[in-house]
Enzyme design. Structure first.
Site, PDB file in Angstrom:
ATOM      1  N   HIS A  98      73.001  15.773  38.005  1.00 12.30           N
ATOM      2  CA  HIS A  98      71.717  16.126  37.362  1.00 12.30           C
ATOM      3  C   HIS A  98      70.715  16.533  38.440  1.00 12.30           C
ATOM      4  O   HIS A  98      70.953  17.502  39.166  1.00 12.30           O
ATOM      5  CB  HIS A  98      71.253  14.921  36.530  1.00 12.30           C
ATOM      6  CG  HIS A  98      70.093  15.154  35.630  1.00 12.30           C
ATOM      7  ND1 HIS A  98      69.602  16.382  35.287  1.00 12.30           N
ATOM      8  CD2 HIS A  98      69.316  14.250  34.938  1.00 12.30           C
ATOM      9  CE1 HIS A  98      68.584  16.249  34.452  1.00 12.30           C
ATOM     10  NE2 HIS A  98      68.383  14.973  34.232  1.00 12.30           N
TER      11      HIS A  98
ATOM     12  N   HIS B 280      76.310  24.690  34.213  1.00 12.93           N
ATOM     13  CA  HIS B 280      75.286  24.010  33.411  1.00 12.93           C
ATOM     14  C   HIS B 280      75.878  23.638  32.064  1.00 12.93           C
ATOM     15  O   HIS B 280      76.664  24.382  31.499  1.00 12.93           O
ATOM     16  CB  HIS B 280      74.063  24.919  33.203  1.00 12.93           C
ATOM     17  CG  HIS B 280      72.858  24.151  32.769  1.00 12.93           C
ATOM     18  ND1 HIS B 280      72.651  23.799  31.453  1.00 12.93           N
ATOM     19  CD2 HIS B 280      71.831  23.645  33.470  1.00 12.93           C
ATOM     20  CE1 HIS B 280      71.522  23.095  31.383  1.00 12.93           C
ATOM     21  NE2 HIS B 280      71.009  22.998  32.589  1.00 12.93           N
TER      22      HIS B 280
ATOM     23  N   ASP C   2      69.060  24.424  40.476  1.00 19.01           N
ATOM     24  CA  ASP C   2      69.083  23.570  41.671  1.00 19.01           C
ATOM     25  C   ASP C   2      69.592  24.295  42.901  1.00 19.01           C
ATOM     26  O   ASP C   2      69.309  23.911  44.030  1.00 19.01           O
ATOM     27  CB  ASP C   2      69.949  22.339  41.403  1.00 19.01           C
ATOM     28  CG  ASP C   2      69.308  21.466  40.354  1.00 19.01           C
ATOM     29  OD1 ASP C   2      69.898  21.281  39.288  1.00 19.01           O
ATOM     30  OD2 ASP C   2      68.165  21.032  40.583  1.00 19.01           O
TER      31      ASP C   2
HETATM   32  C1  SDX Z   1      70.577  20.016  36.026  1.00 19.46           C
HETATM   33  O1  SDX Z   1      70.840  19.153  31.165  1.00 19.46           O
HETATM   34  C2  SDX Z   1      69.977  19.802  31.830  1.00 19.46           C
HETATM   35  O2  SDX Z   1      69.204  20.583  31.295  1.00 19.46           O
HETATM   36  C3  SDX Z   1      69.982  19.550  33.325  1.00 19.46           C
HETATM   37  C4  SDX Z   1      69.007  20.381  34.128  1.00 19.46           C
HETATM   38  C5  SDX Z   1      67.575  20.034  33.794  1.00 19.46           C
HETATM   39  O3  SDX Z   1      66.705  20.876  34.042  1.00 19.46           O
HETATM   40  O4  SDX Z   1      67.329  18.870  33.377  1.00 19.46           O
HETATM   41  O5  SDX Z   1      69.243  21.756  33.882  1.00 19.46           O
HETATM   42  C6  SDX Z   1      69.158  20.134  35.617  1.00 19.46           C
HETATM   43  O6  SDX Z   1      71.088  18.930  36.015  1.00 19.46           O
HETATM   44  C7  SDX Z   1      71.351  21.276  36.380  1.00 19.46           C
HETATM   45  C8  SDX Z   1      72.822  20.970  36.735  1.00 19.46           C
HETATM   46  C9  SDX Z   1      72.875  20.461  38.184  1.00 19.46           C
HETATM   47  N1  SDX Z   1      74.222  19.920  38.477  1.00 19.46           N
HETATM   48  C10 SDX Z   1      75.026  20.538  39.338  1.00 19.46           C
HETATM   49  O7  SDX Z   1      74.797  21.618  39.864  1.00 19.46           O
HETATM   50  C11 SDX Z   1      76.285  19.741  39.646  1.00 19.46           C
HETATM   51  C12 SDX Z   1      77.483  20.700  39.624  1.00 19.46           C
HETATM   52  N2  SDX Z   1      77.681  21.135  38.250  1.00 19.46           N
HETATM   53  C13 SDX Z   1      78.696  20.432  37.474  1.00 19.46           C
HETATM   54  O8  SDX Z   1      78.735  19.046  37.714  1.00 19.46           O
HETATM   55  C14 SDX Z   1      78.639  20.846  36.018  1.00 19.46           C
HETATM   56  O9  SDX Z   1      78.523  22.203  35.967  1.00 19.46           O
HETATM   57  C15 SDX Z   1      77.596  20.255  35.111  1.00 19.46           C
HETATM   58  C16 SDX Z   1      77.606  18.778  35.136  1.00 19.46           C
HETATM   59  C17 SDX Z   1      76.250  20.744  35.477  1.00 19.46           C
HETATM   60  C18 SDX Z   1      77.908  20.729  33.708  1.00 19.46           C
HETATM   61  O10 SDX Z   1      79.168  20.297  33.426  1.00 19.46           O
HETATM   62  P1  SDX Z   1      79.734  20.463  31.917  1.00 19.46           P
HETATM   63  O11 SDX Z   1      78.829  21.107  30.982  1.00 19.46           O
HETATM   64  O12 SDX Z   1      80.230  19.138  31.518  1.00 19.46           O
HETATM   65  O13 SDX Z   1      80.789  21.516  32.138  1.00 19.46           O
HETATM   66  P2  SDX Z   1      82.285  21.137  32.251  1.00 19.46           P
HETATM   67  O14 SDX Z   1      82.388  19.926  33.136  1.00 19.46           O
HETATM   68  O15 SDX Z   1      82.835  21.096  30.877  1.00 19.46           O
HETATM   69  O16 SDX Z   1      82.850  22.347  33.054  1.00 19.46           O
HETATM   70  C19 SDX Z   1      83.410  23.419  32.356  1.00 19.46           C
HETATM   71  C20 SDX Z   1      84.499  23.912  33.284  1.00 19.46           C
HETATM   72  C21 SDX Z   1      85.418  22.785  33.747  1.00 19.46           C
HETATM   73  O17 SDX Z   1      86.690  23.383  33.948  1.00 19.46           O
HETATM   74  P3  SDX Z   1      87.810  23.123  32.807  1.00 19.46           P
HETATM   75  O18 SDX Z   1      87.928  21.619  32.654  1.00 19.46           O
HETATM   76  O19 SDX Z   1      87.284  23.803  31.563  1.00 19.46           O
HETATM   77  O20 SDX Z   1      89.063  23.774  33.392  1.00 19.46           O
HETATM   78  O21 SDX Z   1      83.898  24.440  34.478  1.00 19.46           O
HETATM   79  C22 SDX Z   1      84.298  23.667  35.599  1.00 19.46           C
HETATM   80  C23 SDX Z   1      84.858  22.359  35.090  1.00 19.46           C
HETATM   81  O22 SDX Z   1      85.901  21.894  35.935  1.00 19.46           O
HETATM   82  N3  SDX Z   1      83.080  23.425  36.380  1.00 19.46           N
HETATM   83  C24 SDX Z   1      83.005  23.600  37.694  1.00 19.46           C
HETATM   84  C25 SDX Z   1      81.658  23.345  38.009  1.00 19.46           C
HETATM   85  N4  SDX Z   1      81.004  23.012  36.902  1.00 19.46           N
HETATM   86  C26 SDX Z   1      81.883  23.053  35.890  1.00 19.46           C
HETATM   87  N5  SDX Z   1      83.932  23.943  38.620  1.00 19.46           N
HETATM   88  C27 SDX Z   1      83.472  24.034  39.892  1.00 19.46           C
HETATM   89  N6  SDX Z   1      82.186  23.807  40.286  1.00 19.46           N
HETATM   90  C28 SDX Z   1      81.265  23.466  39.366  1.00 19.46           C
HETATM   91  N7  SDX Z   1      80.004  23.244  39.728  1.00 19.46           N
END
Ligand code: SDX
Length: 392
Positions: A229, A270, A327
């Site tokens: 997050h 996201h 971010d």
């Molecule tokens: C914020 O909710 C909000 O609004 C949050 C926020 C706010 O203003 O409050 O916008 C702020 O928290 C932004 C997000 C910051 N976090 C990060 O940058 C951390 C890295 N990102 C990941 O942890 C991830 O993208 C999330 C947690 C942000 C979102 O994850 P989801 O929605 O649960 O997506 P997912 O895990 O279902 O991923 C979908 C696919 C997966 O692959 P499959 O299982 O479908 O094969 O995409 C892949 C994931 O493995 N994936 C990534 C990835 N993020 C998702 N692969 C590599 N790198 C990544 N960053």
């Protein structure tokens, strides 16, 4: 590794509430606060005007803005005894730990407006929190670098005041660069609110029990801290430092694609935006503008731009809809401004305080408000016979 976060779709994501504060369309990449598009707010309003809009619902007239700005400006100081809390932390305490602790303690200092059933008292608590968060954030930074706390000034803007409290020292006043102050103000606006994200949901859940506003905001700070997050901006810079040079970018991109590797590219992806995060679009423009105007040549930023290029062109990232999020760029701008990575999430928390407290106020103003009670899917054993220990 940066850990792998999985979400149980059943938990909280079904938590329903009604809100008129922020609208997001993740597929279309739309974000509006009280109906105003984020692009307009980021480019045509300052952060305090956005705070007014989030708290009150409509854009202020000039006199309403001036009055609001005067209220916030005159609440920026904190109780002198609150400063003593910092002395209890070890010198290497993470600034988020200090902010979380000190904000929670605020209720023991500002208890004249804790009747949460009184809209006027709720608004006064909101004003205090918006005003004092930059002061507390800067105090956490000053404590971590062993410098004396710097008092706020009433002749500076919100962003200028924060930079002043961060970087002025008794021997020399910090000269605020207008490019940096404007970029800071825009970062505040782009992080101000974001509907029912994890930390806002935390604040609403805490507030639904009747907890005081300072306790609720401290809960939001704690929730935001996670690297999935708000902690992503700090984790993103740590990741860039680990990549180090352009020739290692492909290695980390391969790791991010490898399903057996829990590594994720921090600052990418996201939960809601399956298109480009509209905040990231504005932040990207600001990022390139700041780097150019400040004449920054930092190899780390070259690595960041190389990663951005991959994300925008690589079929895997396009298919997974993994674009740079807010971010990613905010971390780069903050580093260019000279803010340490340990302060990145503190700045996010400071910016988001207005969103948290606006949702808290909105929830408590809704008739028939009840305590939140998310449900679960029970997966354990049931109806077991208990054998006393001496017979087991
Ligand atoms: C914020 O909710 C909000 O609004 C949050 C926020 C706010 O203003 O409050 O916008 C702020 O928290 C932004 C997000 C910051 N976090 C990060 O940058 C951390 C890295 N990102 C990941 O942890 C991830 O993208 C999330 C947690 C942000 C979102 O994850 P989801 O929605 O649960 O997506 P997912 O895990 O279902 O991923 C979908 C696919 C997966 O692959 P499959 O299982 O479908 O094969 O995409 C892949 C994931 O493995 N994936 C990534 C990835 N993020 C998702 N692969 C590599 N790198 C990544 N960053």
């Amino acid at each position: 590794s940066y850990g792998y976060f999985t979400y149980d779709p059943g938990f909280l994501s079904t938590a329903s509430c009604e809100s008129s504060i922020t609208f997001i369309d993740g597929d279309k990449g739309i974000l509006q606060h009280r109906g105003y598009a984020i692009d307009d707010l980021a480019k045509k309003a300052d952060y305090l005007e956005v705070c007014y809009i989030l708290l009150n619902g409509d854009a202020p007239t000039q006199s309403e803005y001036d009055e609001f700005k005067a209220i916030i400006t005159n609440h920026t100081m904190v109780h002198e005894k609150l400063a003593h809390f910092f002395q209890g932390f070890l010198p290497d305490a993470h600034p988020m730990a200090m902010v979380c602790g000190v904000v929670g303690a605020m209720s023991s200092f500002y208890h004249s407006d804790l009747d949460i059933t009184d809209p006027a008292q709720r608004k006064r608590s909101a004003h205090r929190l918006i005003a004092k968060m930059p002061t507390i954030a800067a105090m956490a930074y000053k404590y971590s670098v062993g410098q004396p706390f710097v008092y706020p000034r009433n002749d500076l803007s919100y962003a200028e005041n924060f930079l002043h409290m961060m970087f002025s020292v008794p021997a020399e006043e910090y000269k605020v660069n207008p490019i940096i102050a404007s970029a800071m103000d825009r970062i505040f606006t782009l992080h101000a609110d974001h509907e029912q994200n994890a930390s806002t949901s935390t604040v609403r859940l805490a507030g639904s029990s009747g907890a005081n506003p300072y306790a609720c905001i401290a809960a939001g700070v704690a929730s935001l801290w996670g690297p999935a997050h708000g902690g992503a901006n700090e984790a993103c810079l740590t990741m860039l430092e680990e990549i180090g040079t352009l020739d290692r970018v492909d290695e980390f991109v391969a790791k991010a694609k490898d399903k057996s590797d829990p590594f994720r590219l921090m600052g990418f992806g996201h939960r809601v935006y399956k298109n480009f995060d509209p905040r990231a679009t504005v932040m990207r423009e600001t990022c390139h503008k700041v780097l150019k105007e400040l004449g920054i040549n930092d190899p780390l930023l070259d690595v960041a731009m190389a990663l951005e290029k991959v994300a925008l062109e690589d079929p895997y990232f396009i298919e997974k809809k993994l674009y740079p999020n807010v971010d990613f760029y905010s971390g780069i701008i903050l580093k260019a401004i000279g803010i340490p990575t340990s302060m990145f999430t503190v700045i996010f928390a400071m910016s988001r305080t207005v969103g948290w407290i606006s949702h808290w106020d909105e929830m408590l103003s809704q008739p028939g408000q009840k305590i939140g009670r998310p449900r679960q899917k029970y997966t354990g054993k049931i109806d077991r016979e208990f054998v006393p220990l001496n017979k087991r």
